[in-house]
Design a protein around this motif. Sequence first.
Motif: not given
Length: 519
Positions: A469, A473, A476-477
Amino acid sequence: MTSYRIGIDVGGTHTDAVLLDENYNVISETKSSTTGDVSSGIYNALRKIVQEANVPVEQINYAMLGTTHCTNAIVERKRLNKVAIIRIGAPATLAIKPLVGVPDDLKDILKKHVYLVHGGHEFDGRLIAELDEEHLYQIANEIKGEVDSVAVTSVFSPVSNVHEARAEEILREVLGEDIAISLSSEIGNVGLLERENATILNASVVDVARTTANGFVNALKKEGIDAKVFFGQNDGTLMSVEYTVKYPILTIACGPTNSLRGAAYLTNKADAIVIDVGGTTTDIGVLNNSFPRQSSLAVEIGGVRTNFRMPDILSVGLGGGTIIRENEDGTVAIGPESVGHRLSEKALIFGGDTITATDIVVALGKAELGDASKVAHLDKTFVEKVYVQMIEMVEEALDKMKTSAEDTPVILVGGGSILIPNKLKGASEVIKPNNFGVANAIGSAISQVSGQIEKIYKMDELGREKTIETAKELARQEAITAGAEPGNLVIVDLEDVPLAYLPGNATRIRVKAAGDLKK
């Protein structure tokens, strides 16, 4: 206020361009010949769609370009940077020098500044030797003013990139911020020689990418368009101009991936095989979850073996301009030579003197193009024999790309797809969508922005689920930083490989997130 976007894709034969509205409807499209210098072909296509669409230029907010500039520069050995090649890995890697296996004509251009420096790591991250910083300072002073690009490769840098990062600091200190520095840990995978080759090629086309980017921005300005500019990369997503100039090698093979993305969008199919027929070749690729399947093999570019990310594409020497000949023994030769972008002057149906694949389908009445009376004299048996062979070539290639014996949906795109019938062995259905001729330019215009991370994590610290996870993340950033809308990001690729030779249940995790462009 309505927002428009331009998508342009440069192929070997044609430069295709489309103008889309914010709902991705095609407002205008064009196919113009790719020019010798490539850039003027882009200007011509751009001007044509803008004039035809007749929309206010200040409402064109995005412009995307899929280009073959970097591929052509490597293949033609033209316009390449003056590169310094630095390998960090002595004394362990002295047996095989850099540029081994690189074709001689390219080696002659690249071999002028090659250096081997003490340092590097083992496959488990342990030090082979301390980095020889003094030698790096000496090299930096020696190449100052002599080169405009540097390729740095350290042994097992995908496991530990400490020495590459330090080398970059030293080079920047001496050479300044303007010098282009390519680090292998950011480009290729484990496998020293192939990763080094990919890094050298990346460093060699930085100027070509910069010139192309500036040319495209200036062409838009000339038309009064002040748009955000993006380039297609070979995983079917977009990257900013700054990113393109840093990693120009990622534009290689973006043409076929644009066609795959365009085909997925036009048919709403997420899993299918896409056959893209151009003027010179037929490229076959596989859609997995709307994105191109990646190749797991080392890939050759201009005769150089590399191991960076590439789409799994099979190219067959059959296109609209493919030259057809009858051998003395009565057999038929199909290509691989092609009249390319000169189809409109060379093909029989356009008053030329060369039998092309397009002439064959017109002679059989399978396509209406040019002047059919100019191919009426062709022997019917010969024409039918050629056509059967052409279809067999495509069906054989289709079979090679399938991963199961079951019939699979096939999407036909590209200007040359008039050559292919609507039934093929191995295909459950053959779909030819609207705007099929410019699917590549549509793919370039509708593409998403992606962010990718690849890191080594110790699973023992957070546990598997939390670690993955965390990696998601980060990806995604990265995508948001690259210009993606935060609200609709999707994880499109996730790979985790346990590294048994590292402590703490270490695992290398690669994640890619993609999303639409920020409005």
